[in-house]
Design a protein around this motif. Structure first.
Motif, PDB file in Angstrom:
ATOM      1  N   LEU A 175       0.800  -1.223   0.000  1.00  0.00           N
ATOM      2  CA  LEU A 175       0.000   0.000   0.000  1.00  0.00           C
ATOM      3  C   LEU A 175       0.833   1.273   0.000  1.00  0.00           C
ATOM      4  O   LEU A 175       0.291   2.361   0.041  1.00  0.00           O
ATOM      5  CB  LEU A 175      -0.970  -0.011   1.185  1.00  0.00           C
ATOM      6  CG  LEU A 175      -2.001  -1.137   1.112  1.00  0.00           C
ATOM      7  CD1 LEU A 175      -2.927  -1.079   2.312  1.00  0.00           C
ATOM      8  CD2 LEU A 175      -2.803  -1.070  -0.163  1.00  0.00           C
ATOM      9  N   TYR A 234      -7.588  -0.376 -10.154  1.00  0.00           N
ATOM     10  CA  TYR A 234      -7.675  -0.950  -8.818  1.00  0.00           C
ATOM     11  C   TYR A 234      -6.671  -0.277  -7.874  1.00  0.00           C
ATOM     12  O   TYR A 234      -7.007   0.035  -6.730  1.00  0.00           O
ATOM     13  CB  TYR A 234      -7.414  -2.459  -8.892  1.00  0.00           C
ATOM     14  CG  TYR A 234      -8.137  -3.229  -7.824  1.00  0.00           C
ATOM     15  CD1 TYR A 234      -7.608  -3.346  -6.541  1.00  0.00           C
ATOM     16  CD2 TYR A 234      -9.348  -3.844  -8.085  1.00  0.00           C
ATOM     17  CE1 TYR A 234      -8.264  -4.053  -5.563  1.00  0.00           C
ATOM     18  CE2 TYR A 234     -10.010  -4.550  -7.106  1.00  0.00           C
ATOM     19  CZ  TYR A 234      -9.457  -4.655  -5.853  1.00  0.00           C
ATOM     20  OH  TYR A 234     -10.115  -5.354  -4.877  1.00  0.00           O
ATOM     21  N   HIS A 293      -8.072   3.082  -7.021  1.00  0.00           N
ATOM     22  CA  HIS A 293      -9.200   2.941  -6.109  1.00  0.00           C
ATOM     23  C   HIS A 293      -8.737   2.687  -4.678  1.00  0.00           C
ATOM     24  O   HIS A 293      -9.315   3.219  -3.731  1.00  0.00           O
ATOM     25  CB  HIS A 293     -10.114   1.799  -6.568  1.00  0.00           C
ATOM     26  CG  HIS A 293     -11.219   1.507  -5.609  1.00  0.00           C
ATOM     27  ND1 HIS A 293     -12.331   2.313  -5.505  1.00  0.00           N
ATOM     28  CD2 HIS A 293     -11.374   0.524  -4.694  1.00  0.00           C
ATOM     29  CE1 HIS A 293     -13.126   1.828  -4.568  1.00  0.00           C
ATOM     30  NE2 HIS A 293     -12.565   0.742  -4.066  1.00  0.00           N
ATOM     31  N   LYS A 294      -7.696   1.887  -4.522  1.00  0.00           N
ATOM     32  CA  LYS A 294      -7.170   1.572  -3.198  1.00  0.00           C
ATOM     33  C   LYS A 294      -6.290   2.690  -2.642  1.00  0.00           C
ATOM     34  O   LYS A 294      -5.848   2.640  -1.510  1.00  0.00           O
ATOM     35  CB  LYS A 294      -6.363   0.270  -3.238  1.00  0.00           C
ATOM     36  CG  LYS A 294      -7.186  -0.965  -3.502  1.00  0.00           C
ATOM     37  CD  LYS A 294      -8.040  -1.302  -2.297  1.00  0.00           C
ATOM     38  CE  LYS A 294      -8.732  -2.645  -2.483  1.00  0.00           C
ATOM     39  NZ  LYS A 294      -9.442  -3.058  -1.277  1.00  0.00           N
ATOM     40  N   VAL A 300      -3.263   3.570  -3.748  1.00  0.00           N
ATOM     41  CA  VAL A 300      -1.853   3.185  -3.765  1.00  0.00           C
ATOM     42  C   VAL A 300      -1.118   4.044  -4.792  1.00  0.00           C
ATOM     43  O   VAL A 300      -1.438   3.986  -5.980  1.00  0.00           O
ATOM     44  CB  VAL A 300      -1.674   1.690  -4.133  1.00  0.00           C
ATOM     45  CG1 VAL A 300      -0.201   1.324  -4.203  1.00  0.00           C
ATOM     46  CG2 VAL A 300      -2.422   0.802  -3.150  1.00  0.00           C
ATOM     47  N   LEU A 329      -3.762  -6.889  -3.130  1.00  0.00           N
ATOM     48  CA  LEU A 329      -4.317  -5.597  -2.710  1.00  0.00           C
ATOM     49  C   LEU A 329      -5.526  -5.796  -1.810  1.00  0.00           C
ATOM     50  O   LEU A 329      -5.676  -5.098  -0.804  1.00  0.00           O
ATOM     51  CB  LEU A 329      -4.713  -4.764  -3.925  1.00  0.00           C
ATOM     52  CG  LEU A 329      -3.585  -4.122  -4.696  1.00  0.00           C
ATOM     53  CD1 LEU A 329      -4.085  -3.611  -6.039  1.00  0.00           C
ATOM     54  CD2 LEU A 329      -2.972  -2.996  -3.886  1.00  0.00           C
ATOM     55  N   GLU A 330      -6.378  -6.720  -2.157  1.00  0.00           N
ATOM     56  CA  GLU A 330      -7.583  -6.964  -1.363  1.00  0.00           C
ATOM     57  C   GLU A 330      -7.238  -7.507   0.017  1.00  0.00           C
ATOM     58  O   GLU A 330      -7.847  -7.118   1.003  1.00  0.00           O
ATOM     59  CB  GLU A 330      -8.505  -7.931  -2.112  1.00  0.00           C
ATOM     60  CG  GLU A 330      -9.925  -7.882  -1.660  1.00  0.00           C
ATOM     61  CD  GLU A 330     -10.540  -6.494  -1.712  1.00  0.00           C
ATOM     62  OE1 GLU A 330     -11.221  -6.133  -0.740  1.00  0.00           O
ATOM     63  OE2 GLU A 330     -10.346  -5.765  -2.700  1.00  0.00           O
ATOM     64  N   SER A 362      -5.764  -4.469   2.009  1.00  0.00           N
ATOM     65  CA  SER A 362      -6.610  -3.287   2.160  1.00  0.00           C
ATOM     66  C   SER A 362      -8.084  -3.668   1.997  1.00  0.00           C
ATOM     67  O   SER A 362      -8.757  -3.201   1.082  1.00  0.00           O
ATOM     68  CB  SER A 362      -6.210  -2.236   1.115  1.00  0.00           C
ATOM     69  OG  SER A 362      -7.025  -1.101   1.229  1.00  0.00           O
ATOM     70  N   ARG A 391     -11.535  -1.093   1.655  1.00  0.00           N
ATOM     71  CA  ARG A 391     -12.068  -0.440   0.452  1.00  0.00           C
ATOM     72  C   ARG A 391     -12.341  -1.485  -0.621  1.00  0.00           C
ATOM     73  O   ARG A 391     -11.699  -1.518  -1.648  1.00  0.00           O
ATOM     74  CB  ARG A 391     -11.061   0.586  -0.093  1.00  0.00           C
ATOM     75  CG  ARG A 391     -11.065   1.879   0.686  1.00  0.00           C
ATOM     76  CD  ARG A 391     -10.363   2.960  -0.070  1.00  0.00           C
ATOM     77  NE  ARG A 391     -11.246   3.518  -1.079  1.00  0.00           N
ATOM     78  CZ  ARG A 391     -10.897   4.482  -1.896  1.00  0.00           C
ATOM     79  NH1 ARG A 391      -9.695   4.984  -1.855  1.00  0.00           N
ATOM     80  NH2 ARG A 391     -11.735   4.959  -2.786  1.00  0.00           N
TER      81      ARG A 391
END
Length: 85
Positions: free
Chosen positions: A3, A23, A26-27, A29, A75-76, A79, A82
């Motif tokens: 992140l 993505y 959106h996160k 990063v 990523l999921e 984080s 979100r």
């Protein structure tokens, strides 16, 4: 940690690369995006990363993540607050 600032290597015209760019944004990063053509992919990227499956994300810890589904899964996991629905 994925992140913080990362480097993304993508194919110039690729749905999978665009999905990872979206993505990451959106996160929240921050990332540098290096878009390459297919010739560069086959020669330079493989030499630098050891992989040719695109996109490739270089994390601040020095890990190379390849393939859009693997990048998004990571990523999921890191984080989950979100989610993308």
């Amino acid at each position: 940690m994925i992140l913080s600032h990362s480097s993304l290597i993508t194919v110039v015209i690729s749905y999978f690369s665009a999905m990872v760019r979206w993505y990451l944004a959106h996160k929240g990063v921050p990332f540098d995006d290096e878009a390459v053509d297919l010739w560069t992919l086959m020669v330079t990227v493989r030499r630098r990363t050891g992989v040719v499956v695109m996109p490739v994300l270089h994390t601040p810890e020095g890990r190379w993540l390849q393939d859009s589904s693997d990048i998004i899964d990571q990523l999921e996991q890191r984080s989950p607050e979100r989610p993308v629905l």
